[in-house]
Design a protein around this motif. Structure first.
Motif, PDB file in Angstrom:
ATOM      1  N   LYS A  82       0.741  -1.360  -0.017  1.00  0.00           N
ATOM      2  CA  LYS A  82      -0.144  -0.187  -0.520  1.00  0.00           C
ATOM      3  C   LYS A  82       0.728   1.142   0.477  1.00  0.00           C
ATOM      4  O   LYS A  82       0.645   1.892  -1.148  1.00  0.00           O
ATOM      5  CB  LYS A  82      -1.038  -0.105   1.268  1.00  0.00           C
ATOM      6  N   GLU A  83       1.598   1.245   1.156  1.00  0.00           N
ATOM      7  CA  GLU A  83       3.114   2.089   1.021  1.00  0.00           C
ATOM      8  C   GLU A  83       3.391   2.389  -0.366  1.00  0.00           C
ATOM      9  O   GLU A  83       3.890   3.714  -0.694  1.00  0.00           O
ATOM     10  CB  GLU A  83       3.889   1.813   1.746  1.00  0.00           C
ATOM     11  N   LYS A  84       3.816   1.410  -1.179  1.00  0.00           N
ATOM     12  CA  LYS A  84       4.801   1.448  -2.562  1.00  0.00           C
ATOM     13  C   LYS A  84       4.082   1.829  -3.802  1.00  0.00           C
ATOM     14  O   LYS A  84       4.963   2.698  -4.140  1.00  0.00           O
ATOM     15  CB  LYS A  84       4.972   0.242  -2.844  1.00  0.00           C
ATOM     16  N   TYR A  85       2.744   1.728  -3.490  1.00  0.00           N
ATOM     17  CA  TYR A  85       1.790   2.362  -4.608  1.00  0.00           C
ATOM     18  C   TYR A  85       0.951   3.534  -3.794  1.00  0.00           C
ATOM     19  O   TYR A  85       0.298   3.900  -4.578  1.00  0.00           O
ATOM     20  CB  TYR A  85       1.031   0.668  -5.371  1.00  0.00           C
ATOM     21  N   ILE A 122       3.476   8.221  -5.836  1.00  0.00           N
ATOM     22  CA  ILE A 122       3.814   8.096  -7.053  1.00  0.00           C
ATOM     23  C   ILE A 122       4.014   9.452  -7.814  1.00  0.00           C
ATOM     24  O   ILE A 122       5.170   9.672  -8.323  1.00  0.00           O
ATOM     25  CB  ILE A 122       2.419   7.219  -7.568  1.00  0.00           C
ATOM     26  N   LEU A 123       3.162  10.471  -7.019  1.00  0.00           N
ATOM     27  CA  LEU A 123       3.576  11.430  -6.815  1.00  0.00           C
ATOM     28  C   LEU A 123       4.980  11.642  -6.472  1.00  0.00           C
ATOM     29  O   LEU A 123       5.330  12.671  -8.060  1.00  0.00           O
ATOM     30  CB  LEU A 123       2.387  12.717  -6.678  1.00  0.00           C
ATOM     31  N   ASP A 124       5.425  12.188  -5.416  1.00  0.00           N
ATOM     32  CA  ASP A 124       6.480  12.328  -5.628  1.00  0.00           C
ATOM     33  C   ASP A 124       7.504  11.847  -6.375  1.00  0.00           C
ATOM     34  O   ASP A 124       8.257  12.468  -6.912  1.00  0.00           O
ATOM     35  CB  ASP A 124       6.890  11.981  -4.184  1.00  0.00           C
ATOM     36  N   ALA A 125       8.216  10.132  -6.997  1.00  0.00           N
ATOM     37  CA  ALA A 125       8.371   9.499  -8.024  1.00  0.00           C
ATOM     38  C   ALA A 125       8.545  10.126  -9.251  1.00  0.00           C
ATOM     39  O   ALA A 125       9.500  10.755  -9.907  1.00  0.00           O
ATOM     40  CB  ALA A 125       7.877   8.080  -7.654  1.00  0.00           C
ATOM     41  N   LYS A 126       6.950  10.369  -9.745  1.00  0.00           N
ATOM     42  CA  LYS A 126       6.970  11.837 -10.986  1.00  0.00           C
ATOM     43  C   LYS A 126       8.090  12.913 -10.769  1.00  0.00           C
ATOM     44  O   LYS A 126       8.589  13.431 -11.411  1.00  0.00           O
ATOM     45  CB  LYS A 126       5.601  11.808 -11.309  1.00  0.00           C
ATOM     46  N   LYS A 127       7.401  13.529  -9.470  1.00  0.00           N
ATOM     47  CA  LYS A 127       7.865  14.958  -9.203  1.00  0.00           C
ATOM     48  C   LYS A 127       9.706  14.156  -9.376  1.00  0.00           C
ATOM     49  O   LYS A 127      10.699  14.999  -9.505  1.00  0.00           O
ATOM     50  CB  LYS A 127       7.986  15.293  -7.824  1.00  0.00           C
ATOM     51  N   ARG A 128      10.012  13.590  -8.803  1.00  0.00           N
ATOM     52  CA  ARG A 128      11.482  13.572  -8.990  1.00  0.00           C
ATOM     53  C   ARG A 128      12.140  12.909 -10.245  1.00  0.00           C
ATOM     54  O   ARG A 128      12.957  13.558 -10.685  1.00  0.00           O
ATOM     55  CB  ARG A 128      12.280  11.732  -7.602  1.00  0.00           C
TER      56      ARG A 128
END
Lengths: 254, 362
Positions: B336-339, B344-350
């Protein structure tokens, strides 16, 4: 009575036929650091429970500042100015460290239920004052950086300190500490001793403590009472009492 | 420090309010444009009622930490008292809105009064004993409502527990007919009012929890003995939480009862109490937002599953178990944490930032 803050006269309690404590006489002056020691099962915690209203004494009475407190409920006795910590730590574990102290401030900082629900200016003003006071208390014990942690997540030694901070938040006249150094390492105990002295001096507090760590007792207590099988075995200046052969016998045996 | 957290908890609360409003906007639009099946349209008010029930029971179970199995009893009191009021004043108070507003207040206050009356003796108990006694009180309330006969005529109200004990004059009218209940109830409940009530409930409960009184209640939950010796009046704060909880159960009962033209005790029995408790436990005790989601899903689910006819309850229970496992298994929590959307937003931002950096490098 001149300066006695706490005075008990023939205080005692029996559970059924068992006399857990009997004829307990104690006088503590204002500002004193007083030790209550004795072997396991001697009745030390029972005396704390009698003084805080958890148990009702079957005989005798206790006076705080000239007012009889025996027979009153724990809440009333707390309001009279007796606060305590517990041998087995009893924190509000799912509340934050800060909120634990704020529960202690409950009776000294008030606003109504409706103030709280409708968020009136009084709510914000009082909460702000509570936060400041609570942080101030936490700072004494070096806990201010953990203010937002859940109490359950604190290490053991800090939990003990938080309990003292919470007790102090009720603005007591008399502070009862039940084995404050239990489970602490020598460094932590040393720190705790400094803390206790600091509280006494800074808050003008009178402190009665139960402790097994004789280094702590002889280090900070001015006077001690030794309890054995529910009765006073010796009473007086710490150094003298601790060298009393009868006391040594009670602790170590012959 | 504190201001930071205060912001965080306030932000969380705002998200919850926002989600409720978005939910309202979506379904209100769907309902008015006619794209919502009438089956689901009929569920909108009950969903609001169940959300209020779940949130209010969470105050007793999650915040106060006492198990109550009689929440439907308070709902029943709210429903009956408000329906009696509505039917008695149907002709005198012309404004539907005003009448329903008064009915809501009466339903809530009556339930709260019973909360106090029942709470004083039973809150001395705790744990399983309290659960058993609340269960019994819920059933007692239901059964008393089930035998009540109430009618009124020009001489005033008449109350009895037998059909024959209520003898009305020519101009009289029966309101409650024992096990037959009440009929011709004005359908005053609307989705809009329901959502407003949900928001009011959330507002009161959130602010209660984050106040002096709420802290006192939670301290009792965490350690009764320590709370007592810290100067917290146990009986007072237990009763306070219990009363607020029953007040909102009464409000929910009123809302629910005014959604149907007929009122019988069938809907206010033990099963409903358990269903509400399931919402709370599944949503997470003390977790208000969880209660809302659980109440929503578990109210809609049996209706969605109607197509499966006899397998309906089987699938329902499987979903219950699946949700429970999902909530408690650390492995699934990890997934749940992972997805999570945030991640996901943070990852996209990064990734975006990284891409820009690379461009700069070129």
């Amino acid at each position: 009575m001149s300066m006695a803050l706490l005075e008990t006269k023939n205080l005692g309690i029996s559970f059924g036929g068992l006399k857990a404590v009997s004829d307990f006489n104690l006088t503590i002056e204002k500002g004193q650091l007083y030790g209550l020691i004795g072997p396991n099962g001697a009745g030390k915690t029972t005396i704390f429970n009698l003084l805080t209203g958890v148990y009702k004494p079957t005989e005798g009475m206790a006076e705080l500042d000239g007012e009889v407190i025996t027979g009153k409920s724990p809440v009333e006795i707390c309001k009279h100015g007796v606060a305590r910590t517990f041998q087995n730590i009893r924190l509000f574990k799912d509340l934050t460290v800060l909120d634990n102290v704020k529960v202690g401030l409950h009776n000294n900082y008030k606003y109504s239920l409706l103030d709280g629900i409708f968020r009136t200016p009084k709510y914000f003003k009082t909460e702000k004052a509570m936060n400041e006071k609570a942080l101030e208390l936490l700072k004494v014990f070096d806990l201010d950086n953990e203010a937002q942690f859940l109490a359950a997540n604190l290490p053991y030694g800090k939990q003990r300190k938080l309990e003292i901070a919470r007790a102090l938040a009720t603005e007591p006249k008399l502070l009862l500490l039940d084995e404050p150094a239990a489970g602490m390492n020598p460094n932590e105990t040393q720190e705790l001793m400094d803390n206790i002295r600091f509280i006494r001096d800074e808050f003008d507090m009178t402190i009665l403590l139960i402790e097994h760590d004789m280094r702590l007792v002889s280090g900070i207590c001015e006077e001690v009472t030794v309890l054995n099988f529910g009765q006073v075995l010796a009473q007086g200046e710490t150094a003298q009492v601790l060298n009393d052969p009868a006391v040594i016998k009670a602790y170590i045996g012959e | 420090m504190k201001s930071l957290l205060q912001k965080k908890s306030t932000r969380n609360n705002l998200i919850t309010y926002g989600a409720v409003i978005v939910f309202y906007a979506v379904f209100q639009t769907l309902a008015t444009t006619g794209s919502l099946k009438s089956l689901y349209k009929g569920l909108l008010v009950p969903i609001c009622a169940y959300v209020i029930l779940a949130v209010s029971l969470n105050l007793t179970v999650g915040i106060l930490g006492e198990l109550s199995l009689g929440h439907a009893g308070f709902m029943c009191i709210g429903a009956y008292s408000s329906v009696i009021f509505s039917l008695a004043t149907h002709e005198t108070i012309k404004s539907d809105f005003l009448r329903f507003l008064l009915a809501l207040i009466i339903g809530g206050v009556c339930a709260a009064i019973f909360g106090i009356i029942i709470g004083v003796p039973i809150l001395r108990l705790s744990g399983d004993y309290l659960a058993i006694v609340t269960l019994a009180f819920g059933e007692i309330i239901k059964n008393i409502c089930n035998v009540l006969y109430i009618g009124y005529d020009s001489n005033g109200f008449q109350v009895g527990i037998k059909d024959s004990s209520v003898q009305l004059a020519e101009d009289g009218k029966m309101i409650l007919k024992g096990a037959m209940g009440a009929s011709d109830i004005p359908k005053d409940s609307t989705f809009t009012i329901g959502i407003i009530l949900v928001l009011i409930t959330l507002f009161v409960v959130f602010n209660f929890v984050d106040s002096r009184a709420g802290r006192a209640v939670m301290s009792i939950r965490d350690n009764r003995i320590a709370a007592q010796s810290t100067g917290i009046n146990i009986t007072k704060y237990k009763l306070l939480a219990f009363t607020i909880s029953s007040f909102f159960a009464g409000i929910a009962g009123t809302l629910y009862a005014h959604n149907y033209s007929i009122l019988t005790t069938k809907k206010y029995d033990y099963n409903t109490s358990i269903a509400i408790l399931v919402f709370v436990v599944l949503g997470g005790m003390g977790n208000i937002r969880g209660s809302i989601i659980a109440a929503l899903i578990l109210t809609v689910l049996p209706e969605i599953l109607r197509g499966f006819s006899e397998y309906r309850m089987l699938i329902y229970s499987v979903v219950l178990i699946a949700m429970m496992i999902y909530n408690s298994s650390p492995k699934l929590q990890g997934i749940k944490e992972k997805y999570s959307i945030k991640r996901i937003l943070d990852a996209k931002k990064r990734a975006k930032a990284l891409g820009e950096n690379e461009k700069e490098a070129e």
